[in-house]
Write a protein that holds these residues in place. Structure first.
Motif, PDB file in Angstrom:
ATOM      1  N   MET A 192       0.831  -1.205   0.000  1.00  0.00           N
ATOM      2  CA  MET A 192       0.000   0.000   0.000  1.00  0.00           C
ATOM      3  C   MET A 192       0.865   1.255   0.000  1.00  0.00           C
ATOM      4  SD  MET A 192      -2.875   1.677   0.051  1.00  0.00           S
ATOM      5  CE  MET A 192      -4.319   0.755   0.625  1.00  0.00           C
ATOM      6  N   THR A 193       1.905   1.241   0.809  1.00  0.00           N
ATOM      7  CA  THR A 193       2.797   2.392   0.901  1.00  0.00           C
ATOM      8  C   THR A 193       3.470   2.685  -0.427  1.00  0.00           C
ATOM      9  OG1 THR A 193       3.222   1.985   3.244  1.00  0.00           O
ATOM     10  CG2 THR A 193       4.851   3.289   2.063  1.00  0.00           C
ATOM     11  N   GLU A 194       3.936   1.651  -1.112  1.00  0.00           N
ATOM     12  CA  GLU A 194       4.590   1.857  -2.404  1.00  0.00           C
ATOM     13  C   GLU A 194       3.602   2.357  -3.449  1.00  0.00           C
ATOM     14  OE1 GLU A 194       6.529  -1.820  -3.305  1.00  0.00           O
ATOM     15  OE2 GLU A 194       8.229  -1.404  -1.964  1.00  0.00           O
TER      16      GLU A 194
ATOM     17  N   LEU B 184      11.423   1.439   6.887  1.00  0.00           N
ATOM     18  CA  LEU B 184      10.594   2.591   7.237  1.00  0.00           C
ATOM     19  C   LEU B 184      11.021   3.818   6.430  1.00  0.00           C
ATOM     20  CD1 LEU B 184      10.463   2.183  11.131  1.00  0.00           C
ATOM     21  CD2 LEU B 184       8.530   1.973   9.565  1.00  0.00           C
ATOM     22  N   HIS B 185      12.323   4.030   6.348  1.00  0.00           N
ATOM     23  CA  HIS B 185      12.842   5.183   5.615  1.00  0.00           C
ATOM     24  C   HIS B 185      12.512   5.091   4.131  1.00  0.00           C
ATOM     25  CE1 HIS B 185      15.890   7.689   3.579  1.00  0.00           C
ATOM     26  NE2 HIS B 185      15.769   8.465   4.629  1.00  0.00           N
TER      27      HIS B 185
ATOM     28  N   THR C 201       5.611  10.556   3.565  1.00  0.00           N
ATOM     29  CA  THR C 201       5.825  11.788   4.315  1.00  0.00           C
ATOM     30  C   THR C 201       6.545  12.832   3.474  1.00  0.00           C
ATOM     31  OG1 THR C 201       6.061  10.391   6.279  1.00  0.00           O
ATOM     32  CG2 THR C 201       6.660  12.705   6.497  1.00  0.00           C
ATOM     33  N   ARG C 202       7.619  12.398   2.807  1.00  0.00           N
ATOM     34  CA  ARG C 202       8.388  13.347   1.998  1.00  0.00           C
ATOM     35  C   ARG C 202       7.571  13.848   0.817  1.00  0.00           C
ATOM     36  NH1 ARG C 202      12.485   9.503   3.242  1.00  0.00           N
ATOM     37  NH2 ARG C 202      12.153   8.440   1.259  1.00  0.00           N
ATOM     38  N   ALA C 203       6.810  12.956   0.185  1.00  0.00           N
ATOM     39  CA  ALA C 203       6.034  13.353  -0.986  1.00  0.00           C
ATOM     40  C   ALA C 203       4.967  14.382  -0.622  1.00  0.00           C
ATOM     41  CB  ALA C 203       5.389  12.133  -1.635  1.00  0.00           C
ATOM     42  N   LEU C 204       4.248  14.160   0.476  1.00  0.00           N
ATOM     43  CA  LEU C 204       3.206  15.109   0.871  1.00  0.00           C
ATOM     44  C   LEU C 204       3.811  16.394   1.427  1.00  0.00           C
ATOM     45  CD1 LEU C 204       0.536  12.716   2.401  1.00  0.00           C
ATOM     46  CD2 LEU C 204       0.207  14.292   0.477  1.00  0.00           C
ATOM     47  N   SER C 205       4.923  16.282   2.131  1.00  0.00           N
ATOM     48  CA  SER C 205       5.575  17.476   2.665  1.00  0.00           C
ATOM     49  C   SER C 205       6.125  18.355   1.552  1.00  0.00           C
ATOM     50  CB  SER C 205       6.710  17.065   3.610  1.00  0.00           C
ATOM     51  OG  SER C 205       7.341  18.197   4.164  1.00  0.00           O
ATOM     52  N   ASN C 206       6.587  17.737   0.466  1.00  0.00           N
ATOM     53  CA  ASN C 206       7.150  18.484  -0.664  1.00  0.00           C
ATOM     54  C   ASN C 206       6.106  18.823  -1.724  1.00  0.00           C
ATOM     55  OD1 ASN C 206       9.747  18.328   0.463  1.00  0.00           O
ATOM     56  ND2 ASN C 206      10.154  16.359  -0.516  1.00  0.00           N
ATOM     57  N   MET C 207       4.865  18.458  -1.478  1.00  0.00           N
ATOM     58  CA  MET C 207       3.818  18.681  -2.464  1.00  0.00           C
ATOM     59  C   MET C 207       3.552  20.176  -2.641  1.00  0.00           C
ATOM     60  SD  MET C 207       1.584  16.777  -4.321  1.00  0.00           S
ATOM     61  CE  MET C 207       1.372  15.283  -3.378  1.00  0.00           C
TER      62      MET C 207
ATOM     63  N   GLY D  41       2.941  -0.124  22.199  1.00  0.00           N
ATOM     64  CA  GLY D  41       4.326  -0.002  22.626  1.00  0.00           C
ATOM     65  C   GLY D  41       5.224   0.626  21.580  1.00  0.00           C
ATOM     66  N   LEU D  42       4.678   1.552  20.774  1.00  0.00           N
ATOM     67  CA  LEU D  42       5.420   2.177  19.682  1.00  0.00           C
ATOM     68  C   LEU D  42       5.315   3.695  19.751  1.00  0.00           C
ATOM     69  CD1 LEU D  42       4.185  -0.160  16.776  1.00  0.00           C
ATOM     70  CD2 LEU D  42       6.427  -0.241  17.907  1.00  0.00           C
ATOM     71  N   VAL D  43       6.052   4.363  18.902  1.00  0.00           N
ATOM     72  CA  VAL D  43       5.895   5.797  18.658  1.00  0.00           C
ATOM     73  C   VAL D  43       5.577   5.981  17.183  1.00  0.00           C
ATOM     74  CG1 VAL D  43       7.479   6.447  20.505  1.00  0.00           C
ATOM     75  CG2 VAL D  43       8.360   6.125  18.172  1.00  0.00           C
ATOM     76  N   SER D  44       5.191   7.186  16.820  1.00  0.00           N
ATOM     77  CA  SER D  44       4.929   7.451  15.409  1.00  0.00           C
ATOM     78  C   SER D  44       6.225   7.371  14.623  1.00  0.00           C
ATOM     79  CB  SER D  44       4.305   8.840  15.219  1.00  0.00           C
ATOM     80  OG  SER D  44       4.218   9.140  13.842  1.00  0.00           O
ATOM     81  N   GLY D  45       6.264   6.463  13.646  1.00  0.00           N
ATOM     82  CA  GLY D  45       7.466   6.308  12.835  1.00  0.00           C
ATOM     83  C   GLY D  45       7.374   6.994  11.496  1.00  0.00           C
ATOM     84  N   ILE D  46       6.301   7.783  11.277  1.00  0.00           N
ATOM     85  CA  ILE D  46       6.077   8.368   9.957  1.00  0.00           C
ATOM     86  C   ILE D  46       6.077   9.893   9.991  1.00  0.00           C
ATOM     87  CG2 ILE D  46       3.551   8.355  10.158  1.00  0.00           C
ATOM     88  CD1 ILE D  46       3.407   7.458   7.221  1.00  0.00           C
TER      89      ILE D  46
END
Length: 273
Positions: free
Chosen positions: A38-40, A95-96, A103-109, A151-156
């Motif tokens: 889905m991410t790809e 993850l990276h 994240t990078r695509a939407l931030s650079n949109m 037991g996680l943090v936001s990784g995105i």
């Protein structure tokens, strides 16, 4: 309409109408979970948008009334597969190279983005909505920065986006309690700009996108960039950027055409009185 297909599943469906590119998350069987596939699929669509001049607004939505996006797939977490497969270094790199592409695509949109949230938007799904410029929610929408429940943090990148929208203190409360909030509370906090009946969400989001598209596209891209950069800059830097953008626009054809339309409209209104 174009469709990205993975393992015979249509994960992301896109359509372009009236200069609005609608991107639909389309795997309701697992709540549109952000698996590698889905991410790809989503990243591939997002990364090619900036170069297209036929798009004036992007509308992100879900085909499911129950879920916008449930974030990571808990079944994969339990089995240690998909994103979670391999060593610590393997997982970090994955993850990276996968989630962070979104994240990078939407931030650079450069193009304005609207997100229509129906049903559940939790974990990385909540963070995905936060990456868009404007969010509108159906009455059934539920949000949660729910990582600590697993037991996680936001990784995105959710900590970065959420703290800028609601402030660091409220972002800490939402993160440290992992509480669920409904659409009305999301509106009160400024996470969404409007709450509508769930069965009217798509129509309302499309109308919002149309209002964005009604303005000159180059100026709209610059307006988006100016707001984002000004939020992170000193006043002097923001004024310098504003002056540079305004000079470019004042010398351009979009401004001249807009002024002509405005004056023509005003003249017509006077004649009809």
């Amino acid at each position: 309409m174009s469709t990205l297909v993975s393992e015979d599943k249509r994960l992301v469906v896109t359509s372009l109408q009236e200069a609005i590119l609608t991107i639909t998350l389309n795997h309701p069987e697992d709540g549109n979970a952000l698996t590698v596939a889905m991410t790809e699929a989503l990243s591939d669509e997002l990364e090619r948008i900036n170069s297209r001049r036929d798009i004036r607004c992007v509308l992100l939505r879900s085909s499911s009334a129950k879920h916008f996006c449930t974030g990571g797939n808990v079944k994969d977490m339990q089995s240690g597969t998909d994103l979670m497969d391999g060593s610590v270094a393997d997982i970090r790199d994955r993850l990276h190279d996968s989630l962070h592409r979104i994240t990078r695509a939407l931030s650079n949109m450069e193009i304005p983005t609207v997100c229509a949230v129906n049903g559940t938007a939790v974990g990385a799904g909540f963070d995905l909505s936060l990456m868009c410029d404007i969010r509108i929610a159906g009455q059934s929408a539920v949000f949660a920065e729910s990582f600590l429940r697993l037991g996680l943090v936001s990784g995105i990148g959710g900590a970065w986006f959420l703290s800028r929208i609601v402030g660091p203190a409220k972002a800490l409360e939402l993160s440290l309690t992992s509480q669920f909030i409904d659409a009305d509370e999301a509106y009160r906090l400024g996470i969404v700009t409007k709450v509508v009946p769930s069965d009217k969400l798509d129509a309302e989001a499309l109308e919002l996108a149309r209002r964005v598209c009604a303005h000159p596209p180059r100026a709209a891209r610059m307006a988006k960039n100016l707001v984002r950069e000004s939020a992170e800059s000193s006043l002097s830097v923001a004024l310098e950027l504003a002056a540079s953008m305004q000079a470019i626009l004042l010398a351009g054809h979009e401004h001249k055409e807009a002024v002509t339309r405005f004056n023509t409209s005003k003249t017509a209104q006077k004649e009809n009185r």
